[in-house]
Write a protein that holds these residues in place. Structure first.
Motif, PDB file in Angstrom:
ATOM      1  N   SER A 130      -7.984   2.987  -6.874  1.00  0.00           N
ATOM      2  CA  SER A 130      -7.812   4.035  -5.868  1.00  0.00           C
ATOM      3  C   SER A 130      -8.327   5.364  -6.411  1.00  0.00           C
ATOM      4  O   SER A 130      -7.880   5.827  -7.468  1.00  0.00           O
ATOM      5  N   SER A 131      -9.265   5.973  -5.701  1.00  0.00           N
ATOM      6  CA  SER A 131      -9.805   7.255  -6.154  1.00  0.00           C
ATOM      7  C   SER A 131      -8.728   8.334  -6.147  1.00  0.00           C
ATOM      8  O   SER A 131      -8.713   9.223  -7.009  1.00  0.00           O
ATOM      9  N   ASP A 132      -7.794   8.244  -5.208  1.00  0.00           N
ATOM     10  CA  ASP A 132      -6.722   9.235  -5.146  1.00  0.00           C
ATOM     11  C   ASP A 132      -5.811   9.119  -6.364  1.00  0.00           C
ATOM     12  O   ASP A 132      -5.478  10.139  -6.996  1.00  0.00           O
ATOM     13  N   ILE A 133      -5.412   7.895  -6.701  1.00  0.00           N
ATOM     14  CA  ILE A 133      -4.552   7.708  -7.874  1.00  0.00           C
ATOM     15  C   ILE A 133      -5.303   8.117  -9.140  1.00  0.00           C
ATOM     16  O   ILE A 133      -4.738   8.769 -10.030  1.00  0.00           O
ATOM     17  N   ARG A 134      -6.566   7.786  -9.192  1.00  0.00           N
ATOM     18  CA  ARG A 134      -7.366   8.159 -10.372  1.00  0.00           C
ATOM     19  C   ARG A 134      -7.424   9.673 -10.524  1.00  0.00           C
ATOM     20  O   ARG A 134      -7.309  10.193 -11.636  1.00  0.00           O
ATOM     21  N   HIS A 135      -7.619  10.384  -9.420  1.00  0.00           N
ATOM     22  CA  HIS A 135      -7.665  11.850  -9.482  1.00  0.00           C
ATOM     23  C   HIS A 135      -6.322  12.414  -9.923  1.00  0.00           C
ATOM     24  O   HIS A 135      -6.268  13.408 -10.660  1.00  0.00           O
TER      25      HIS A 135
END
Length: 265
Positions: free
Chosen positions: A57-62
């Motif tokens: 998930s790009s959101d979790i990664r960010h």
């Protein structure tokens, strides 16, 4: 004797190939094989007390990038894995057989440290396998800047704890190997290494000089990726570390208790 020397040279050459890689090409890698390499590692008492979470998930990664503050996560490339100390699975497994089982052996210091060992050995097995197959990686102990937020982000149940991150990918840089502490400081025989004052002073000065040369000779491309927080040598690194912000790391003991671990001082 010559053949033994050659074997040692090959062994040392292989080990010295390790570099921390902080930039990766925009190419897919075989992440499943990496996970299996980690899971095949040695494990304390065969309890396999850890879990690997691949972050897609790009959101979790960010969010993890924000927690970590590591520049390596400021890019989209590379596969991100979080290694979690995990007693939850074994507790659930045992309670399926006996709902009233005493779970204290799964939540004490021995169990927690076993999970730390398992997770760390698994992560190193993943990195070693990847490096043997042309990949590079970077550890992220900085996820501990805010363990509670990591727990919330990854929906970690009680009896678990996120211990470290590892990003893997195809290298897009070629940094020099960072000099390690002198052998005499770090390896002893039958007791803690005992150095004379003169040898200590000589090795201390020599290692500081090595690091000054290492940092001054790095290209501008790599200078900004240093994890030494601008330190010029090892002495400077230790001085900066002694006064560095602790973030939420001083809360780790309390968070572990909230997660169900019983770790008396």
């Amino acid at each position: 004797v010559r053949e033994k020397d050659k074997q040692n040279e090959r062994r040392n050459g292989s080990m010295s190939q390790h570099r921390t890689i902080r930039r990766y090409k925009n190419e897919e890698i075989d992440w499943q094989t990496l996970e299996h390499a980690a899971l095949a590692a040695s494990t304390s008492e065969y309890l396999q007390s850890y879990t690997i979470i691949r972050v897609t998930s790009s959101d979790i990664r960010h969010q993890i990038a924000r927690i970590s503050g590591s520049q390596v996560l400021q890019q989209e490339n590379g596969e991100l894995f979080i290694f979690v100390v995990d007693s939850a699975r074994n507790i659930r497994w045992a309670q399926q057989e006996d709902p009233n089982i005493d779970i204290s052996r799964f939540t004490d210091w021995n169990a927690f440290l076993a999970g730390v060992f398992d997770a760390t050995i698994g992560a190193q097995s993943m990195l070693s396998y990847g490096e043997e197959h042309g990949l590079g990686g970077c550890y992220l102990g900085s996820i501990l800047n805010d363990p509670q937020e990591m727990i919330n982000l990854l929906n970690l149940p009680p009896y678990t704890f996120p211990i470290l991150g590892l990003i893997m990918g195809i290298p897009d840089d070629d940094p020099d190997a960072k000099p390690r502490l002198p052998y005499e400081f770090t390896c002893g025989e039958n007791s803690y290494p005992a150095l004379s004052a003169d040898l200590w002073d000589a090795k201390h000065e020599s290692y500081n000089d090595q690091l000054i040369h290492y940092y001054s000779s790095r290209s501008e491309t790599f200078k900004h990726t240093s994890i030494s927080n601008g330190a010029r040598d090892f002495t400077d690194l230790l001085m900066k570390h002694s006064s560095a912000p602790t973030k939420h790391r001083l809360e780790i003991g309390t968070i572990l208790q909230k997660q169900g671990f019983s770790l008396p001082q």
